[in-house]
Scaffold this active site. Sequence first.
Site, PDB file in Angstrom:
ATOM      1  N   ARG A   1      -6.762  -1.054   1.433  1.00  0.00           N
ATOM      2  CA  ARG A   1      -6.605  -1.432   2.842  1.00  0.00           C
ATOM      3  C   ARG A   1      -6.221  -0.224   3.682  1.00  0.00           C
ATOM      4  O   ARG A   1      -6.692  -0.033   4.780  1.00  0.00           O
ATOM      5  CB  ARG A   1      -5.528  -2.521   2.932  1.00  0.00           C
TER       6      ARG A   1
ATOM      7  N   THR B   1       0.841   0.680  -8.286  1.00  0.00           N
ATOM      8  CA  THR B   1      -0.165   0.265  -7.295  1.00  0.00           C
ATOM      9  C   THR B   1      -1.523   0.818  -7.702  1.00  0.00           C
ATOM     10  O   THR B   1      -1.615   1.964  -8.162  1.00  0.00           O
ATOM     11  CB  THR B   1       0.185   0.743  -5.873  1.00  0.00           C
TER      12      THR B   1
ATOM     13  N   ARG C   1       5.210 -10.726  -2.032  1.00  0.00           N
ATOM     14  CA  ARG C   1       5.675  -9.919  -0.901  1.00  0.00           C
ATOM     15  C   ARG C   1       6.651 -10.836  -0.163  1.00  0.00           C
ATOM     16  O   ARG C   1       6.231 -11.824   0.427  1.00  0.00           O
ATOM     17  CB  ARG C   1       4.513  -9.495  -0.011  1.00  0.00           C
TER      18      ARG C   1
ATOM     19  N   ASP D   1       4.386   1.384  -1.914  1.00  0.00           N
ATOM     20  CA  ASP D   1       5.247   1.943  -0.865  1.00  0.00           C
ATOM     21  C   ASP D   1       6.066   0.874  -0.135  1.00  0.00           C
ATOM     22  O   ASP D   1       7.227   1.113   0.224  1.00  0.00           O
ATOM     23  CB  ASP D   1       4.463   2.827   0.108  1.00  0.00           C
TER      24      ASP D   1
ATOM     25  N   ASP E   1      -1.586   5.779  -3.494  1.00  0.00           N
ATOM     26  CA  ASP E   1      -1.349   6.374  -2.177  1.00  0.00           C
ATOM     27  C   ASP E   1       0.107   6.807  -1.983  1.00  0.00           C
ATOM     28  O   ASP E   1       0.584   6.899  -0.855  1.00  0.00           O
ATOM     29  CB  ASP E   1      -1.752   5.372  -1.076  1.00  0.00           C
TER      30      ASP E   1
ATOM     31  N   GLY F   1       1.421  -5.978  -4.484  1.00  0.00           N
ATOM     32  CA  GLY F   1       0.205  -6.265  -5.257  1.00  0.00           C
ATOM     33  C   GLY F   1       0.402  -5.879  -6.713  1.00  0.00           C
ATOM     34  O   GLY F   1       0.955  -4.814  -6.999  1.00  0.00           O
TER      35      GLY F   1
ATOM     36  N   ASP G   1      -3.646   1.589  -5.631  1.00  0.00           N
ATOM     37  CA  ASP G   1      -4.128   2.402  -4.508  1.00  0.00           C
ATOM     38  C   ASP G   1      -3.894   3.912  -4.642  1.00  0.00           C
ATOM     39  O   ASP G   1      -4.517   4.696  -3.946  1.00  0.00           O
ATOM     40  CB  ASP G   1      -3.481   1.933  -3.198  1.00  0.00           C
TER      41      ASP G   1
HETATM   42  O1  F6P Z   1      -2.142  -3.594  -4.018  1.00  0.00           O
HETATM   43  C1  F6P Z   1      -2.976  -2.871  -3.195  1.00  0.00           C
HETATM   44  C2  F6P Z   1      -4.100  -3.734  -2.729  1.00  0.00           C
HETATM   45  O2  F6P Z   1      -4.885  -4.141  -3.813  1.00  0.00           O
HETATM   46  C3  F6P Z   1      -4.954  -3.072  -1.677  1.00  0.00           C
HETATM   47  O3  F6P Z   1      -5.891  -2.189  -2.194  1.00  0.00           O
HETATM   48  C4  F6P Z   1      -5.536  -4.265  -1.014  1.00  0.00           C
HETATM   49  O4  F6P Z   1      -5.951  -3.987   0.271  1.00  0.00           O
HETATM   50  C5  F6P Z   1      -4.406  -5.237  -1.009  1.00  0.00           C
HETATM   51  O5  F6P Z   1      -3.616  -4.912  -2.104  1.00  0.00           O
HETATM   52  C6  F6P Z   1      -4.842  -6.670  -1.079  1.00  0.00           C
HETATM   53  O6  F6P Z   1      -3.735  -7.492  -1.101  1.00  0.00           O
HETATM   54  P1  F6P Z   1      -3.809  -9.072  -1.322  1.00  0.00           P
HETATM   55  O7  F6P Z   1      -4.087  -9.299  -2.767  1.00  0.00           O
HETATM   56  O8  F6P Z   1      -2.466  -9.555  -0.923  1.00  0.00           O
HETATM   57  O9  F6P Z   1      -4.906  -9.577  -0.464  1.00  0.00           O
END
Ligand code: F6P
Length: 328
Positions: free
Chosen positions: A177, A131, A77, A108, A135, A16, A133
């Site tokens: 998430r 990120t 990804r 991660d 985390d 992300g 997040d």
């Molecule tokens: O990069 C982290 C994040 O933003 C999370 O907080 C979220 O759940 C996820 O990515 C969403 O990913 P995508 O944009 O692929 O739906």
Amino acid sequence: MTSKKVKKIGVLTSGGDSPGMNAAIRAVVRTGIYHGLEVYGIMRGYSGMVEDDIIRMEGRSVANIIQRGGTILKTSRSDEFMEYEGRKKAYENLSKRGIDGLVIIGGDGSFRGAQIFSNEFDIPCIGLPGTIDKDIAGTDFTIGFDTAVNTAVEAIDKVRDTADSHNRLFIIEVMGRDAGYIALHSGIATGAENILIPERKTNVNDIILSLEEKEKRKKLVNLIIVAEGDEFGGANELSAYIKSKLPNLEVRVCILGHIQRGGSPTCMDRLIASRMGYHAVECLIEGRYNLFVGILNNKMHYTPLDEAVKKKQRINDEWMKIVKILAT
Ligand code: F6P
């Protein structure tokens, strides 16, 4: 892994996107060039490495990007990179250009990819925690978190205005998430009554009891912040449950979504991205690699990738106590 002097390095963003990734790319490119290295930008994360989408970068290639959200290198990804065959292709694409060091900016999952790749092939890797997040254990900051959480706070403040005018309960869903940091920080900063995060068990009956109690003493504005990955479900699930138990309560849902991932990075995110990007290249030059560059207690902190992929940033219990005490 052989210890040799790096001459050509690649930089990529993966997973992300997060605001500040461009500032990190800029720092890597310019520090590399300062040290006389050739620098390559790998497009679309590990996908560009597998598909040979790699471009030469100069100091000017990163002009005018420090203030921009997203990532000029794009991101993805990559499923192909998860397979050995894909990683072999990626290695061949790097080798034919003589790229002998990599900086991976991501979360991660991206670090896991780097760790496997560096164990299989002779390519030194340095991770930068990018990120929203926050985390990742081993750093107080991740690139993008500060911007994302400030975006959330600004939006939640606006929701509070309308919640206050109508005496309503608002359930606001933020990103995360697997991680509750955006929910926790934005919830405390906006005076939320309840904050639901994946790292803690959610007791919905407690929420109902506290809403009933607040209704009795005429506390009419309530904000509940829920991380999208909470085990009970997101804002819609929680709203349906509350409505079934307290049908007289006016409840509205607001899902902030991907606006949290975009926008111009804050000063804080630009600073940490610049500092981490600079140190990533210094590490490669000094022959320290297969680690990620973090900042702990305002000092650079280096965590081996092997260790980083096993740990998650934990949430201190004191935060939860603060939420409870301040929300009365
Ligand atoms: O990069 C982290 C994040 O933003 C999370 O907080 C979220 O759940 C996820 O990515 C969403 O990913 P995508 O944009 O692929 O739906």
